[in-house]
Design an enzyme around this catalytic site. Structure first.
Site, mmCIF file in Angstrom:
data_model
loop_
_atom_site.group_PDB
_atom_site.id
_atom_site.type_symbol
_atom_site.label_atom_id
_atom_site.label_comp_id
_atom_site.label_asym_id
_atom_site.label_seq_id
_atom_site.Cartn_x
_atom_site.Cartn_y
_atom_site.Cartn_z
ATOM 1 N N CYS A 304 0.837 -1.203 0.000
ATOM 2 C CA CYS A 304 0.000 0.000 0.000
ATOM 3 C C CYS A 304 0.871 1.252 0.000
ATOM 4 C CB CYS A 304 -0.915 -0.010 1.228
ATOM 5 S SG CYS A 304 -1.989 1.438 1.362
ATOM 6 N N CYS A 306 -0.450 4.358 0.770
ATOM 7 C CA CYS A 306 -1.112 5.436 1.499
ATOM 8 C C CYS A 306 -0.131 6.115 2.456
ATOM 9 C CB CYS A 306 -2.328 4.901 2.264
ATOM 10 S SG CYS A 306 -1.952 4.023 3.804
ATOM 11 N N HIS A 335 -5.693 4.530 6.051
ATOM 12 C CA HIS A 335 -5.349 3.274 5.381
ATOM 13 C C HIS A 335 -6.585 2.488 4.965
ATOM 14 C CE1 HIS A 335 -3.539 -0.484 4.248
ATOM 15 N NE2 HIS A 335 -4.453 -1.072 5.015
#
Length: 373
Positions: A304, A306, A335
């Protein structure tokens, strides 16, 4: 043109589409973060933009009670009030009102209820909830309906359905297509009876709403029951208009909906679970409060990008949660919202390339054990 919905690719029943609204185009399948009272809890509008949000959801019931839809209107509408320049969908408040149980009374005219805040008495009619949503200035409005409780018998559900259809007809009469640039979606109900779902779809879809929603699911039934009814109901809705599955759900629920041709989803799960320390990752669910993460220096999800995953370790996220620091809510929510938005974005790409079945299977392998418990 506002209200136009076009389908650019299909993979089985799954669709890749675009819905044109007054505040921009929504590419579908789309997940809508829930901003009940004009905010997605703990996030600011820039967080939502950074996460890839196209459209968010606001709640008519809550905004009507506090701060008041007329106050919002005097400040230029909800977009200006909360500084979100993208599309907004507002639900009718019906689900919240009917959840009040002993605090409400159903009548042919509408529903009388007492505020959960101060006990004051109010009446929601089909026309009233549209007036509220017009004051809020949302891009997509929902009609007033009754969400029957799980376990309601056929007779009660049929009686409720007739009332819901009458309210839908009044709503359509009260709001011409595209008035003020606001779209109006009808809602198909019918409890857990397939014949009533068919009856509802026929009635609601005949009223020429700009889109259609499937309501009354994820109200206590088993996953198998929900999937069975979803598979039966979604194909009953017009293929040339957007389909919205209300209040659902977990990652696999969303993918199941997409597989059956649903285009739009919302759920409080990513934000609520973030505040409870349950996080969604490409490796499955993570309960960040567990001691195993006390000295874990890895990012929450290496796959990820983010803000949370780029900057903080699992050990730090656990520390914040255990210490009950407010930053825990914010980082966890950043998240989780990003995960759900990426889930929908990945589904769009998979449909475009004819690989949705493979895409869904990957998530089933990751989440099925966790979600079966």
């Amino acid at each position: 043109m506002i209200g136009d919905f076009s389908i650019h690719a299909t993979d089985g029943q799954a669709r890749l589409g675009e819905l044109h609204t007054a505040h921009g185009i929504v590419r579908t399948p789309a997940f809508m973060p829930v901003g009940t009272v004009g905010t997605v809890k703990s996030l600011c509008p820039q967080d939502l933009r950074d996460a890839g949000s196209q459209i968010i959801l606001g709640n008519t019931y809550h905004l009507y009670l506090r701060p008041g839809d007329e106050l919002v209107a005097r400040r230029g509408g909800l977009h200006r009030f909360m500084r979100w320049d993208g599309p907004i969908l507002t639900d009718s408040g019906g689900f919240q009102v009917f959840s009040l149980s002993g605090l409400r009374k159903l009548t042919p005219d509408g529903v009388e209820f007492r505020s959960h805040i101060d006990g004051s008495k109010h009446l929601f009619t089909p026309e009233k909830v549209l007036d509220i949503q017009r004051n809020l200035g949302s891009d997509v409005m929902m009609v007033l309906d009754e969400c029957v409780p799980y376990g309601a018998d056929h007779a009660y559900t049929l009686k409720s359905l007739d009332l819901t259809h009458a309210w839908a007809a009044r709503s359509r009469e009260n709001h011409a297509p595209g008035r003020n640039g606001q779209l109006l979606f009808g809602i198909v109900q019918g409890g857990f009876f397939k014949d009533l779902r068919e009856r509802s779809a026929e009635a609601v879809c005949s009223m020429d709403f700009e889109g259609h929603a499937i309501g009354g699911l994820s109200v206590g039934e088993s996953t198998a029951e929900m999937y069975d009814l979803l598979a039966h109901t979604a194909p009953l809705l017009p293929a040339h208009k957007p389909r919205y599955l209300m209040g659902v759900g977990k990652p696999l629920d969303i993918l199941e909906g997409i597989e059956h041709g649903v285009d739009m989803f919302d759920c409080v799960l990513p934000t609520r679970n973030a505040r409870n320390g349950t996080l969604y990752t490409s490796q499955g669910q993570v309960n960040i409060k567990r001691a195993q993460y006390r000295e874990d220096d890895e990012p929450l999800d290496p796959a990820c990008s983010c803000y949370t995953c780029r900057n903080f370790s699992r050990a730090y996220l656990r520390h914040l949660y255990v210490a009950k620091e407010l930053l825990s809510y914010r980082l966890n929510t950043i998240h989780n919202v990003r995960f759900f938005l990426d889930l929908a974005a990945g589904a769009r790409e998979a449909v475009a390339h004819g690989r949705f079945e493979v895409y869904k299977a990957r998530f089933r392998e990751i989440f099925q054990p966790a979600e079966a418990t």
